[in-house]
Design an enzyme around this catalytic site. Structure first.
Site, mmCIF file in Angstrom:
data_model
loop_
_atom_site.group_PDB
_atom_site.id
_atom_site.type_symbol
_atom_site.label_atom_id
_atom_site.label_comp_id
_atom_site.label_asym_id
_atom_site.label_seq_id
_atom_site.Cartn_x
_atom_site.Cartn_y
_atom_site.Cartn_z
ATOM 1 N N GLU A 97 1.185 -1.149 0.084
ATOM 2 C CA GLU A 97 -0.007 -0.097 -0.461
ATOM 3 C C GLU A 97 0.890 1.348 0.222
ATOM 4 O O GLU A 97 2.057 1.613 1.154
ATOM 5 C CB GLU A 97 -1.038 0.458 1.435
ATOM 6 N N GLU A 146 -14.083 4.839 0.698
ATOM 7 C CA GLU A 146 -14.817 4.078 0.694
ATOM 8 C C GLU A 146 -15.707 4.271 1.965
ATOM 9 O O GLU A 146 -14.964 4.916 3.247
ATOM 10 C CB GLU A 146 -13.574 2.553 1.678
ATOM 11 N N LYS A 178 -14.999 3.205 6.386
ATOM 12 C CA LYS A 178 -14.193 4.159 6.643
ATOM 13 C C LYS A 178 -13.931 4.667 7.817
ATOM 14 O O LYS A 178 -14.581 5.593 7.771
ATOM 15 C CB LYS A 178 -12.803 4.058 6.257
ATOM 16 N N GLU A 191 -8.885 8.686 5.895
ATOM 17 C CA GLU A 191 -9.474 7.996 5.738
ATOM 18 C C GLU A 191 -10.824 7.343 4.339
ATOM 19 O O GLU A 191 -10.166 6.085 4.351
ATOM 20 C CB GLU A 191 -9.899 6.925 6.751
#
Ligand SMILES: *[C@@H]1O[C@H](CO)[C@@H](O)[C@H](O)[C@H]1NC(C)=O
Ligand SMILES: *[C@@H]1O[C@H](CO)[C@@H](O)[C@H](O)[C@H]1NC(C)=O
Ligand SMILES: *[C@@H]1O[C@H](CO)[C@@H](O)[C@H](O)[C@H]1NC(C)=O
Ligand SMILES: *[C@@H]1O[C@H](CO)[C@@H](O)[C@H](O)[C@H]1NC(C)=O
Length: 343
Positions: A265, A317, A320, A325
């Site tokens: 990542e 997303e 999250k 985030e």
């Protein structure tokens, strides 16, 4: 120096690649993969997502658990390989019993082996160092025995964060924390024996956002060729390389030599923290990361050892934690449009 073995293939692919200045990203020939996170309630169907990957030439993805819908959508696809994670909450049961590991494999991996290219299984995502860190090694050992006994070409590893580093500046001072030494070093030793890379998550964004006064943005986002940090004979013009090498130095201090590292990542949020997180900065960081990988130059400590990396993440997303985030995505989940132009 000699590259850890696994990098040699990627160096070749970096030389052979051919890139375009397309509207959408072209990560295909660059050896850059994408993380496919599923913590959103507005995500497109896995079939649409796989089509998106094909349209932009993505050949490697990573999923965080053996999601049946995603794995089914990948069936028959010869062009996309996948790294599959074991859920962290499953580790305790798996660490306690080899039979449980066999059952897990039979349920979650076996059904896809004939027509999905599963290249790696990751045991735990950033659980080392931490309370369930000690569960990682026994599960890795059981899974390694299992794939070996069946001659399956699946690598077994774990994904770790840079919180394992107690010291990372200058890079040559890189050293693990006491807890990391206990939990991580046995894992690294095991990976050396099986000749399998350790998987690391490296986020210059977090280093930068914790100290934007003393760390220059250009150094954080690969936007300068100037030497910013001199460390003995090594010269650093970006913080990504400095963090990567600090981890290499820390491994060497534990007598783990030449273990390859894959960056599972990296990325930069496009919103959530004011002027530090704009689409422009995110595009610059991610675009420059792709170019860095393409260049094949490696890092000062591992020169000419091409980096293998995955960007985080495909989509924003919304399940999250609020803030940055939720904003690491390259694409908007609702219309699958890019949030910014890469390049
Ligand atoms: C795989 O890639 C090749 C070459 O780009 C393409 O012709 C083919 O349709 C792709 N196959 C699948 C299943 O996507
Ligand atoms: C699976 O993917 C890997 C890495 O992307 C590739 O090297 C390998 O050839 C693929 N295997 C098959 C059977 O397509
Ligand atoms: C930034 O650097 C200055 C000068 O070296 C130092 O006094 C200060 O503590 C640093 N700030 C942070 C947040 O590290
Ligand atoms: C890296 O590769 C280049 C081009 O092949 C070569 O000139 C250089 O000496 C290499 N550097 C190291 C440190 O191996």
């Amino acid at each position: 120096m000699e590259c850890p073995r696994i990098f040699i293939f990627f160096l070749l692919s970096a030389i052979l690649f051919n890139y375009t200045n397309d509207v959408s990203i072209n990560v295909a020939a660059t050896n850059v993969g994408l993380n496919y996170g599923l913590l959103g309630d507005n995500l497109p169907s896995p079939y649409d997502v796989i089509s998106l990957y094909e349209s932009i030439g993505v050949t490697k993805i990573r999923i965080f658990d053996p999601n049946t819908e995603v794995l089914n959508a990948l069936r028959g696809n010869r062009n996309i390989s996948v790294i599959v994670g074991v859920k962290d909450q499953d580790l305790a049961a798996l660490a306690a019993s080899e039979v449980a590991v066999e059952d897990w494999f039979a349920t979650n991996i076996e059904p896809y082996l004939s027509d999905v290219n599963i290249t790696s299984i990751t045991v735990g995502n950033e659980v080392i160092p931490g309370p369930i860190g000690p569960q990682v090694l026994p599960v890795m050992q059981s899974l390694t025995n299992l794939v070996k006994s069946r001659c399956l070409p699946i690598l077994i590893s774990t994904v770790v964060a840079m919180s394992n580093l107690g010291q990372s500046y200058p890079p040559s001072a890189g050293m693990f924390t006491p807890q990391a030494r206990e939990q991580l070093v046995p894992v690294l030793t095991f990976l050396s024996q099986t000749n399998t890379p350790i998987l690391v998550n490296i986020y210059p964004y977090f280093a930068y956002s914790s100290n934007p006064v003393n760390i220059s943005l250009d150094y954080a986002i690969f936007n300068t060729k100037d030497v910013v940090v001199e460390d003995g004979t090594m010269q650093y013009s970006n913080i990504f390389d400095a963090i990567f090498d600090a981890f290499v130095w820390a491994m060497e201090k534990e007598n783990v030599m030449d273990l390859s590292m894959v960056v599972t990542e990296t990325g930069w949020p496009s919103a959530g923290n004011g002027y530090l997180t704009t689409p422009d900065i995110a595009a610059t960081y991610n675009g420059n990361f792709i170019k860095h990988v393409e260049s094949g130059v490696g890092t000062p400590k591992r020169p000419n050892c091409s980096i293998e990396g995955f960007l985080f993440a495909t989509f924003n997303e919304n399940q999250k934690p609020a803030g940055t985030e939720q904003n690491f995505g390259l694409y908007n989940p609702t219309d699958m449009k890019p949030i910014y132009k890469l390049f």
